[in-house]
Design an enzyme around this catalytic site. Structure first.
Site, PDB file in Angstrom:
ATOM      1  N   THR A  75       0.939  -1.324  -0.101  1.00 29.85           N
ATOM      2  CA  THR A  75      -0.123  -0.131  -0.106  1.00 29.85           C
ATOM      3  C   THR A  75       0.985   1.425  -0.072  1.00 29.85           C
ATOM      4  O   THR A  75       1.953   1.221   0.675  1.00 29.85           O
ATOM      5  CB  THR A  75      -0.739   0.088   1.356  1.00 29.85           C
ATOM      6  OG1 THR A  75      -1.769  -1.141   1.260  1.00 29.85           O
ATOM      7  CG2 THR A  75      -1.364   1.332   1.452  1.00 29.85           C
ATOM      8  N   THR A  78      -4.810   1.758  -1.834  1.00 32.01           N
ATOM      9  CA  THR A  78      -4.302   0.299  -1.919  1.00 32.01           C
ATOM     10  C   THR A  78      -5.296  -0.380  -2.934  1.00 32.01           C
ATOM     11  O   THR A  78      -6.246  -0.145  -2.986  1.00 32.01           O
ATOM     12  CB  THR A  78      -4.028  -0.296  -0.893  1.00 32.01           C
ATOM     13  OG1 THR A  78      -3.419  -1.675  -1.136  1.00 32.01           O
ATOM     14  CG2 THR A  78      -5.300  -0.739   0.022  1.00 32.01           C
ATOM     15  N   ARG A 102     -13.608  -8.484   0.662  1.00 31.29           N
ATOM     16  CA  ARG A 102     -12.592  -8.116   1.634  1.00 31.29           C
ATOM     17  C   ARG A 102     -12.211  -6.728   1.761  1.00 31.29           C
ATOM     18  O   ARG A 102     -11.860  -6.187   0.825  1.00 31.29           O
ATOM     19  CB  ARG A 102     -11.453  -9.253   1.525  1.00 31.29           C
ATOM     20  CG  ARG A 102     -10.619  -8.943   2.868  1.00 31.29           C
ATOM     21  CD  ARG A 102      -9.107  -8.062   2.534  1.00 31.29           C
ATOM     22  NE  ARG A 102      -8.226  -7.927   3.434  1.00 31.29           N
ATOM     23  CZ  ARG A 102      -7.047  -7.040   3.466  1.00 31.29           C
ATOM     24  NH1 ARG A 102      -7.020  -6.139   2.511  1.00 31.29           N
ATOM     25  NH2 ARG A 102      -6.043  -7.151   4.190  1.00 31.29           N
ATOM     26  N   THR A 114       1.150  -0.058   6.382  1.00 27.97           N
ATOM     27  CA  THR A 114       1.134  -0.914   5.205  1.00 27.97           C
ATOM     28  C   THR A 114       1.468  -2.305   5.826  1.00 27.97           C
ATOM     29  O   THR A 114       1.815  -2.823   7.133  1.00 27.97           O
ATOM     30  CB  THR A 114       2.273  -0.632   4.346  1.00 27.97           C
ATOM     31  OG1 THR A 114       2.112  -1.610   3.156  1.00 27.97           O
ATOM     32  CG2 THR A 114       3.449  -0.750   4.806  1.00 27.97           C
TER      33      THR A 114
HETATM   34  N1  ASP Z   1      -2.626  -2.879   3.966  1.00 29.51           N
HETATM   35  C1  ASP Z   1      -3.177  -3.536   3.097  1.00 29.51           C
HETATM   36  C2  ASP Z   1      -4.265  -4.522   2.924  1.00 29.51           C
HETATM   37  O1  ASP Z   1      -4.360  -5.102   4.155  1.00 29.51           O
HETATM   38  C3  ASP Z   1      -2.284  -4.242   2.304  1.00 29.51           C
HETATM   39  C4  ASP Z   1      -0.887  -3.475   1.877  1.00 29.51           C
HETATM   40  O2  ASP Z   1      -0.195  -2.774   2.556  1.00 29.51           O
HETATM   41  O3  ASP Z   1      -0.688  -3.610   0.510  1.00 29.51           O
HETATM   42  O4  ASP Z   1      -5.199  -4.610   2.398  1.00 29.51           O
END
Ligand code: ASP
Length: 329
Positions: free
Chosen positions: A189, A207, A217, A240
């Site tokens: 993200t 993201t 989800r 992230t």
């Molecule tokens: N935090 C994001 C999620 O759980 C994933 C990511 O950091 O790419 O969707």
């Protein structure tokens, strides 16, 4: 499977930098000021793609613009990159082949807006901003968010899954028996926090979520207090990594509250990661990374495992740094 981390390392990043060659994050520079002067403007954001994002944000900040505009324009650069596998419409899809996007934004007055489970829109962060500015709500999801976007001038994007993404998805389907994948590499993200020349803070987060997730989800990224939190009296933080883990500890809200109670941004990020390690026994099987910024322009960064990096732009320089991390073995 080629993970998003692997892909990013091999492509955009590898040509210009070597991970092992990044400046190491020490306990002093770049985290803290060298004297008592507040470091501003300042912007920091997650991962290697934070660098071009910071460049765009810096243009606004260095011209005396508002942090809110900087954090929106900054992450839009990454949302618009069709080769980015973890942000925007170029991202890896869910297990049913849908690219569903999550984003949020928060300003210095505590206003915030968010969208989740949004499809076909190039700039979810801008829809989130519009939710913040044009509705009495904070969060719109799915079809409702999409219809809101269309009604407010956003266009349905015709961007399709690239052949490479389709191939990765098909490989995943064959290898994983339709089970969502939780591992250390399934993340990337962009989260961004900034302080402008007025000393005002804002943040953004956007993201495509973890790859191959279940349809519907939603992770931490669009949730205020999880993927992003800003309190203009104290500081700001973004996250992230595995969203479910961040949600379970209200990660970025926790970090801002720790800073309110006297922790430095670095101490606050470390304590949040330690909280995950204490409460979530499988923490070594996934990655979470936090960034934090306080009103003095001190910065914190910490993650569970190695390989979390971030971009920091301050004093006219925009550089990548490796974050310190918990699990050293
Ligand atoms: N935090 C994001 C999620 O759980 C994933 C990511 O950091 O790419 O969707």
């Amino acid at each position: 499977m080629t993970s998003r981390r692997d892909f990013i390392k091999k492509s955009a990043f590898a040509s210009a930098f070597v991970i092992g060659g990044l400046p190491k994050l020490g306990k002093s520079e770049p985290l803290t000021r060298s004297n008592d002067a507040v470091r501003k403007p300042i912007v920091l954001s997650t991962w290697t793609h934070g660098k071009p994002a910071n460049d765009a944000a810096w243009k606004i900040l260095s011209a005396g613009g508002r942090a809110l505009d900087a954090v929106e324009q900054g992450v839009m650069v990454v949302e618009a990159d069709p080769t980015n596998l973890s942000v925007g419409l170029g991202g890896y899809p869910d297990r049913d082949g849908h690219v569903t996007l999550d984003a949020c934004i928060m300003d210095e007055k505590g206003n915030c807006g968010s969208v989740a489970f949004l499809e076909h829109i190039l700039h979810p962060v801008s829809v989130a901003r519009m939710v913040m500015e044009k509705t009495p709500h904070v969060m719109l999801v799915g079809e409702g968010a999409y219809q809101f976007a269309l009604a407010n001038g956003f266009k349905k994007s015709s961007q399709e899954m690239t052949a490479e993404v389709k191939e990765a998805w098909q490989k995943w389907q064959t290898a994983n028996n339709y089970q969502p994948t939780i591992d250390k590499n399934n993340h990337d993200t962009i989260g961004m926090v900034a302080m402008d020349t007025n000393g005002d803070l804002s943040g953004s987060c956007t993201t495509s979520g973890v790859a191959w997730k279940m349809h519907g989800r939603v992770g931490d990224s669009p949730i205020i207090g999880d993927g992003l939190y800003v309190d203009n009296e104290v500081g700001a933080a973004c996250a992230t990594g595995l969203g479910e883990s961040v949600i379970k500890i209200c990660g970025t809200h926790l970090i801002v509250e720790l800073m309110r109670n006297g922790k430095t941004p670095q101490q606050a990020c470390e304590e949040a990661i330690q909280r995950i390690a204490k409460k979530q026994s499988n923490y070594k099987t996934f990655q979470v990374g936090f960034l934090a910024l306080n009103k003095n322009g001190d910065v914190g960064a910490y993650s569970i495992g190695k390989d979390f990096n971030y971009a920091l732009a301050v004093n006219g320089e925009n550089k990548l740094y490796d974050s310190d991390y918990l699990v050293k073995e």
